[in-house]
Design an enzyme around this catalytic site. Structure first.
Site, PDB file in Angstrom:
ATOM      1  CB  ALA A 125      -0.941   0.025   1.043  1.00  0.00           C
ATOM      2  CD  GLN A 130       6.581   2.994  -1.067  1.00  0.00           C
ATOM      3  OE1 GLN A 130       5.966   3.740  -1.739  1.00  0.00           O
ATOM      4  NE2 GLN A 130       7.299   2.082  -1.558  1.00  0.00           N
ATOM      5  CG  ASP A 155      -6.878   7.169   9.751  1.00  0.00           C
ATOM      6  OD1 ASP A 155      -8.057   7.891   9.254  1.00  0.00           O
ATOM      7  OD2 ASP A 155      -5.765   7.278   9.190  1.00  0.00           O
TER       8      ASP A 155
END
Length: 519
Positions: free
Chosen positions: A131, A137, A287
């Site tokens: 990802a 990343q 989140d």
């Protein structure tokens, strides 16, 4: 040099805004009515992009502008009091997915950070990113011990880029404070401060690892949420190595159905996990978008969740917890007077606000919502209407609740996607009632006394001395007042001198404010 960098960055921003026809959105407002024909001068006006809804255009432009603006948009999406509904809904979908940088460069950065040859750490390292976001990343790897892990690494030069964009945002916030009439309620400087703090936390991967460890401890005896183990020996501020978890992404509804999961149970588990974090632990993952949540593949009867990406977490004071719990219960029972009183007691409203007037405003926006079946009532819709009341009464939205509002809206969206007819209020009420019962009553009183006993035992021996000191200070103050000399007569010029000094000080402050504001 900084001004030159700002100029080129502003030119880039202007190009992106034109490309997505944001000038059409701005010039379409009533303030720029006379200038609306300028949109025809934009060469991108004649492209297919303009046919997209304005909210979608704003979202795409913000994603093209980079991580700072994505974070700003995500935070702005919670401010339904200052944004139209369509734009707020579009900003809530912001995702900072970007093209990954080279796997070879990632390996070099990890080697430098760990100060070890990678062959001494990993038997396998996948150069293709699992990802990729605007800040970091993730790569899959296998440790020399045979454990499957994922390695998160910050993007190259990300600190410099974010610092430059933050400088620019502070400049824009300063201009907004001086030129926009509604800036006093919008608080652009405070908003940029919040974005800066959020990004600073996300740029320290050791902090993210610490957040994961805390959440893992909180759910050590609770199977409803799994959190990956952090390999601290292979983690640094720009590299984080953690256990690789396997599950079905929570937004892959078809895959969950094919695996035999009850989607309603998954949604109920998500609600339970969220409110457990908020009320039991006072530490919550802030989140919870679909990319950060997975469902355990093997726990079919009682679905368990897997959480990743712990860069943003939130916590509330006990006062905030009580305020939220009591407000939600008051709304559930339609006790609008209690809602109004709680807003004043919590400092959200000025103390001179008339309770009956605010109660009437709350009732006016709430009753049409509660006329629907409870299963159809949206937390998000209710918040949106309440924020519209907030603008009218100049409510100061507390910064510590922004993350909670954002997470609550995201969680509701996920639950609606999984189980559209789930009654969110009924699912959340048991957790809230349980927490409130733990906070009131004789049992709760004695629990608080027992928790404070060690501190009181240290302070108690000092109490007689403190009382004696206070009495002596009061006695000395009384004697000095009794024997104080008669006051000297005031000069007739004293009021004029005081007035002149006040004008001089005010003039200096005014000049300094304007000089500093120019920068």
């Amino acid at each position: 040099m900084k001004l030159l960098n700002h100029f080129f960055r502003l030119m880039r921003i202007n190009y992106i805004l034109m490309r997505y026809n944001i000038d059409d959105v701005v010039l379409g407002t009533h303030r720029f009515f006379l200038l609306r024909y300028l949109v025809y001068l934009n060469p991108f006006y004649w492209t297919a992009t303009r046919k997209l809804p304005r909210g979608e255009r704003v979202r795409l432009a913000i994603e093209a502008l980079g991580p700072i603006f994505v974070k700003a948009g995500q935070i702005l999406s919670t401010r339904r009091d200052i944004l139209p509904d369509d734009i707020a809904n579009a900003l809530a979908k912001l995702q900072d997915r970007v093209t990954p940088f080279s796997g070879k460069r990632a390996k070099r950065m990890i080697k430098t950070a760990l100060n070890l040859p990678l062959r001494e750490v990993f038997t396998h390292f996948d150069k293709n990113a699992l990802a990729s976001a605007s800040i970091a990343q993730v790569h899959a790897a296998t440790l020399i011990t045979g454990e499957s892990v994922v390695v998160k690494v910050l993007r190259p030069n990300i600190h410099q880029r974010i610092a430059a964009d933050l400088d620019l945002l502070y400049l824009l916030a300063s201009l907004a404070n001086r030129t926009l009439k509604g800036a006093v309620h919008f608080k652009p400087k405070a908003l940029v401060d919040e974005i800066a703090e959020t990004l600073t936390n996300e740029l320290d991967l050791l902090r993210e690892g610490a957040n994961a460890s805390q959440l893992k401890r909180n759910f050590a005896k609770d199977a409803s949420l799994s959190v990956p183990h952090i390999h601290w020996e292979f983690s640094r501020t720009n590299v984080l190595t953690m256990e690789r978890m396997h599950g079905i992404p929570i937004h892959h509804v078809a895959a969950l159905k094919n695996a035999g999961f009850d989607l309603k149970k998954i949604a109920e588990s998500l609600i339970n996990v969220f409110f457990t974090q908020v009320f039991r632990d006072n530490f919550f993952h802030a989140d919870l978008h679909p990319g950060n949540l997975f469902v355990h593949e093997k726990q079919m009867h009682q679905p368990a969740l897997i959480a990743v990406d712990f860069g943003i977490v939130g916590s509330l004071s006990q006062r905030d917890q009580r305020y939220i719990a009591e407000n939600m219960m008051a709304f559930f029972n339609r006790d609008y007077q209690r809602v109004a009183e709680l807003h004043i007691a919590s400092g959200w409203l000025p103390p001179d606000t008339r309770v009956d007037q605010f109660e009437g405003a709350i009732r006016a926006v709430s009753e049409p919502i509660f006329a629907q079946p409870f299963a159809d009532i949206s937390f998000g819709h209710l918040l949106m209407r309440l924020f519209q009341v907030a603008e009218r009464y100049q409510i100061n939205i507390q910064p510590q609740l922004i993350l909670l509002q954002k997470t609550l809206l995201g969680m509701e969206g996920l639950c609606r996607e999984l189980a559209p007819h789930l009654n969110l209020w009924e699912a959340a009420t048991p957790q809230i009632e349980k927490w409130l019962k733990q906070q009131v009553g004789v049992k709760a009183f004695f629990q608080r006394v027992r928790a404070n006993l060690p501190r009181w035992s240290e302070q108690l021996p000092e109490l007689p001395s403190l009382v004696y000191d206070v009495l002596m200070q009061n006695k000395a103050a009384a004697l000095s007042k009794h024997y104080a000399p008669a006051p000297r007569p005031r000069s007739k010029l004293t009021p004029y001198l005081a007035f002149g000094g006040g004008v001089m000080v005010a003039s200096i402050v005014f000049i300094l404010f304007n000089v500093l504001g120019a920068f």
